[in-house]
Motif scaffolding. Structure first.
Motif, PDB file in Angstrom:
ATOM      1  N   THR A 292      48.820  34.716  38.311  1.00  0.00           N
ATOM      2  CA  THR A 292      48.011  33.515  38.525  1.00  0.00           C
ATOM      3  C   THR A 292      46.534  33.853  38.369  1.00  0.00           C
ATOM      4  OG1 THR A 292      49.654  32.646  40.084  1.00  0.00           O
ATOM      5  CG2 THR A 292      47.460  31.647  40.122  1.00  0.00           C
ATOM      6  N   TYR A 293      45.875  33.156  37.479  1.00  0.00           N
ATOM      7  CA  TYR A 293      44.429  33.299  37.264  1.00  0.00           C
ATOM      8  C   TYR A 293      43.737  32.099  37.906  1.00  0.00           C
ATOM      9  CZ  TYR A 293      46.039  36.493  33.609  1.00  0.00           C
ATOM     10  OH  TYR A 293      46.669  37.494  32.909  1.00  0.00           O
ATOM     11  N   THR A 294      42.827  32.375  38.814  1.00  0.00           N
ATOM     12  CA  THR A 294      42.061  31.313  39.463  1.00  0.00           C
ATOM     13  C   THR A 294      40.640  31.319  38.899  1.00  0.00           C
ATOM     14  OG1 THR A 294      43.379  31.589  41.483  1.00  0.00           O
ATOM     15  CG2 THR A 294      41.318  30.360  41.665  1.00  0.00           C
ATOM     16  N   LEU A 295      40.235  30.180  38.356  1.00  0.00           N
ATOM     17  CA  LEU A 295      38.974  30.102  37.629  1.00  0.00           C
ATOM     18  C   LEU A 295      37.972  29.203  38.344  1.00  0.00           C
ATOM     19  CD1 LEU A 295      40.447  29.430  34.060  1.00  0.00           C
ATOM     20  CD2 LEU A 295      40.267  31.616  35.251  1.00  0.00           C
ATOM     21  N   GLU A 296      36.709  29.473  38.100  1.00  0.00           N
ATOM     22  CA  GLU A 296      35.620  28.568  38.465  1.00  0.00           C
ATOM     23  C   GLU A 296      34.819  28.326  37.186  1.00  0.00           C
ATOM     24  OE1 GLU A 296      31.688  28.288  41.374  1.00  0.00           O
ATOM     25  OE2 GLU A 296      33.131  29.911  41.616  1.00  0.00           O
ATOM     26  N   GLU A 297      34.999  27.135  36.594  1.00  0.00           N
ATOM     27  CA  GLU A 297      34.415  26.877  35.286  1.00  0.00           C
ATOM     28  C   GLU A 297      32.903  26.705  35.336  1.00  0.00           C
ATOM     29  OE1 GLU A 297      38.022  24.733  32.851  1.00  0.00           O
ATOM     30  OE2 GLU A 297      36.701  23.478  34.064  1.00  0.00           O
ATOM     31  N   GLY A 298      32.410  26.012  36.330  1.00  0.00           N
ATOM     32  CA  GLY A 298      30.978  25.751  36.375  1.00  0.00           C
ATOM     33  C   GLY A 298      30.574  24.681  35.369  1.00  0.00           C
TER      34      GLY A 298
END
Length: 808
Positions: A292-298
């Motif tokens: 699982t990859y957890t991202l914060e796109e911004g």
């Protein structure tokens, strides 16, 4: 990367295997009876070396008169003395004795060493490390023994040391981990043999293969899960991925995926993007991992103020600023900043300043969503490349690598050129890993570049079997080698058989012809086309072509070609009985053989952001062929192909394409039917093969045309289906025309008058529809559903087409 507690439990066993080789317990060591001790050497050597077992008190200071060596069996006493930093007559203290002890241990010749001073005698007690008689692997099934032997450092006839065995155990575990078996256990054992020899046995318990059950992405809003799964290297385990290891759990690969995601987002304006975590969880059944990859796109940023500062007086900052390939207000991309850095560095080098360091400095403005970039040009120390060493190329010869280097021995060291050289070597596709390290040279102003490469297989044997509404059943066998004889040459052999086309070809390409930046090659082929369904004739062609190409810029290339081929137009003679023809008379008139000798060139410019999945930019191809330099066919052919791409959002991309071609005879010749253009099927959706253009309406035979121009507008868009289905859709419209025949082709051979049954209307045709792409388990499928909007009455239409091809 974070790994869950469940994952860690699977990894613990791999660490436990280093169970303390410090004392090889009886349960871990299979022993044979100890050999008979060798006779002790005589004491009282005249050089001040004596042997014999003596009790020794604690170490103290004093002057050494004699050195007494105890326990030496295989190693000569003079060898031990050469390693000992103490000689008879030296004064010693505890610090010197400790230093001597470390010196002997560093030789890896001894399992134990004790040094004590007894009176004026220095007692050196040693226990020799045994010699390895054989290295044996047991329990390995997934990995071949040759691969394990290449990985370990211990070798037969080498010295056995516990530290080396510990390191090799870890290497074997790492090898299994990279192949997806994270629970592998390795237990080292020894079997003692006479004469201080041992057999070293690595007992391996491989454990099950740990695949990837699911790849999940959280926090993504602008890009779909499927789009991001295409970016990362880690793939979900599927039954048809038996030729790849990317569906096995590998922590290093997951770390690499983080960097790939970062590059993907930052090259699309997301300056604040972060991968918050990449977690691998072992399933309760221990049959695989969920990643699982957890991202914060911004937010999405554009370039703001762009400036250049320099402390080099003779470099004009304003001039360098104008050379930046970036405009204010343009979408932010890391790649553009890198290109700008390269541009400034090259400009400084061209002005005579090869020792500059260009450092971009960023200032983010969250309120305006802009990034100000200041390029600081600093003059660095003058360093020259003394030597370039290439290491690890076991198959590829040195010149293949050196010709990709943009710096040579004696040149000024330039970091940008070295980085670009690394990319050029990687782009060859011959190596799994490429690394260029800078090391000190023989003087402060000299440096040594070490190019380390790891070879990888470059040959390919491919099979494909497919079916389409155009070619029906198609079988294809291909053999290719991209690094023939380690010289970077490409060799291809292909056999293809289908309802419409059969082909046999052999090709060879030398990427650096005559040692220059020229690509030269040839292709020998034999083809057969069966157009009896579309236009009542067949053609065969046997020939060869030769090419010579070279780059004009980083994004454009020019290639010269020469071709010689013998063609034959075949029409069944029973169909061409004068006055009783059942095929077009113009076809009967063109039966026979021809020899074509032609020279031509191809120019290509590619400014797309991605050659596989472009979302921005364009490409432009222009080519001309001149036939008549020998042979009996004379014509001039010109072709143009260009396309432009624009992405509105990551899932909505517009493509506009235009193509055109024209063939004109010269010297009193005419354009034969096999040298004309045909359009339809995949080249003009909504129509059959050769479905548009001139036609003999009496017999229905397509005649082709000398001129064509077509256009395509295609808009890919999200379809709302679950992403795991791998189905993409696009709306399209194809439009254009095909026509113009020579006067001879319109004349009835029997009457000498224009044939009223031959229609040659250079009229507009158009179609529109939807295209569906499906990444099916058996390979990519493409479906075209079309509606013809504009046609001529004699055109042949086809509303539905599909294609597939699977490699195994």
């Amino acid at each position: 990367m974070h790994v869950s507690r469940a994952c860690c439990s699977a990894l613990v066993s791999s660490a436990v295997i280093l169970f303390g080789l410090a004392a090889f317990s009886p349960s871990a060591v299979a022993q044979t009876p100890s050999p008979t001790p060798a006779p002790a050497p005589a004491a009282g050597v005249s050089t001040g070396v004596a042997t014999g077992l003596t009790a020794a008190p604690a170490a103290q200071s004093g002057v050494v008169q004699q050195i007494v060596i105890q326990g030496a069996e295989r190693i000569d006493q003079s060898t031990i003395l050469s390693y000992l930093p103490i000689a008879p007559g030296d004064s010693v203290d505890p610090a010197k004795i400790d230093n001597a002890l470390k010196a002997l241990f560093r030789t890896d010749l001894f399992a134990d060493v004790q040094i004590e001073l007894k009176g004026s005698n220095l007692l050196v007690r040693v226990i020799e490390n045994p010699i390895i008689n054989a290295v044996v692997f047991e329990g390995n099934h997934a990995l071949k023994e040759d691969k394990l032997r290449d990985e370990v450092q211990v070798r037969p006839r080498g010295v056995f040391t516990k530290s080396k065995v510990q390191a090799d155990v870890q290497r074997i575990v790492e090898l299994y981990r990279r192949s997806g078996r994270v629970s592998a256990d390795v237990t080292p054992k020894i079997v003692e043999l006479p004469q201080k020899r041992v057999d070293l046995i690595f007992e391996i318990e491989e454990g099950p293969k740990s695949g990837i059950l699911n790849v999940n992405v959280l926090g993504n809003k602008e890009f779909t899960d499927n789009a991001l799964r295409d970016v990362i290297v880690t793939k979900e385990s599927k039954w048809y991925r038996f030729f790849t290891n990317n569906d096995n759990y590998d922590p290093d690969r997951i770390e690499y995926d983080r960097e790939q995601l970062r590059k993907f987002y930052r090259n699309r304006g997301y300056y604040d993007f972060h991968v918050l975590s990449a977690v691998a969880e072992l399933a309760p059944e221990k049959n695989g991992f969920t990643v699982t990859y957890t991202l914060e796109e911004g937010g999405r940023y554009k370039f703001g103020k762009l400036t250049v500062e320099t402390d080099v007086k003779r470099l004009n900052a304003d001039t360098l600023r104008r050379l930046l390939p970036i405009k204010e207000g343009q979408l932010y991309q890391d790649d553009l900043v890198e290109k700008a850095t390269d541009a400034v560095t090259f400009a400084a080098g061209a002005a005579g300043f090869a020792f500059v360091d260009v450092r971009p400095r960023y200032t983010a403005n969250p309120k305006t969503h802009t990034i100000d970039v200041n390029f600081q040009v600093i003059e660095g120390p003058r360093v020259y490349v003394e030597r370039i060493d290439i290491i690890g190329n076991t198959r590829t010869i040195d010149p293949v690598i050196r010709r990709e280097m943009l710096v040579a021995e004696g040149d000024a060291y330039n970091r940008v050129l070295v980085d670009r050289s690394k990319l050029r070597v990687r782009a060859l596709g011959f190596f799994k890993d490429v690394d260029i390290q800078q090391e000190p040279g023989s003087a402060p102003d000299k440096t040594v570049l070490r190019v380390r490469v790891t070879e990888q297989p470059t040959g390919e044997l491919s099979f494909s079997l497919g079916y389409s509404s155009v070619d029906q059943v198609v079988a294809d066998i291909g053999i290719s080698e991209r690094n023939f004889r380690g010289r970077g040459q490409q060799v291809t052999f292909r056999v293809s058989a289908g309802y419409l086309r059969q082909e046999l070809s052999l090709g060879f390409t030398e990427p650096h012809f005559l040692g220059r930046n020229l690509s030269g090659g040839y292709n020998i082929y034999a083809t057969r086309y069966d157009f009896s369904t579309q236009t009542s004739y067949k053609t065969t062609s046997v020939g060869a072509s030769f090419s010579l190409g070279f780059p004009l810029t980083d994004n454009s290339r020019l290639a010269w070609t020469y071709g010689l081929h013998a063609d034959q137009i075949i029409v069944d003679s029973s169909l061409c009985i004068p006055g009783q023809e059942t095929v077009s008379r113009t076809l009967c008139d063109q039966r026979g053989s021809t020899l074509t000798s032609q020279i031509g060139y191809q120019y290509r410019m590619d400014m797309r952001d991605d050659p596989v999945r472009p979302t921005r930019g364009f490409y432009f191809n222009f080519g001309q062929d001149f036939a008549g330099a020998g042979g009996n066919v004379k014509f001039m052919r010109t072709t143009i192909d260009t396309a432009w791409y624009h992405g509105f959002t990551p899932g909505i991309v517009l493509m506009v394409q235009a193509q055109a071609g024209d063939t004109e005879p010269w010297g009193g010749d005419y354009v034969r039917i096999n040298d004309r253009f045909y359009r339809g099927a995949d080249t003009f959706r909504g129509f059959q093969i050769a479905g548009i253009g001139p036609r003999d309406i009496l017999y229905g035979d397509a005649l082709g045309g000398k001129f064509y121009t077509t256009g395509t507008i295609e808009l890919s868009f999200p379809n709302g289906l679950p992403e795991q289905y791998g189905i993409n859709t696009a709306l399209f419209s194809d439009f254009g025309t095909l026509g113009i025949l020579d006067a001879r082709a319109k004349i009835d051979p029997l009457t000498g008058l224009p044939d009223p049954n031959i229609k040659d209307d250079l009229a507009l045709r158009a179609s529109a529809g939807i295209t569906v792409f499906w990444k099916s388990p058996m390979g990519p499928l493409r479906f075209d559903i079309s509606q013809v909007l504009k046609r001529q009455s004699y055109d042949r239409t086809e509303q539905f087409q599909f294609r597939t091809s699977t490699r195994f």
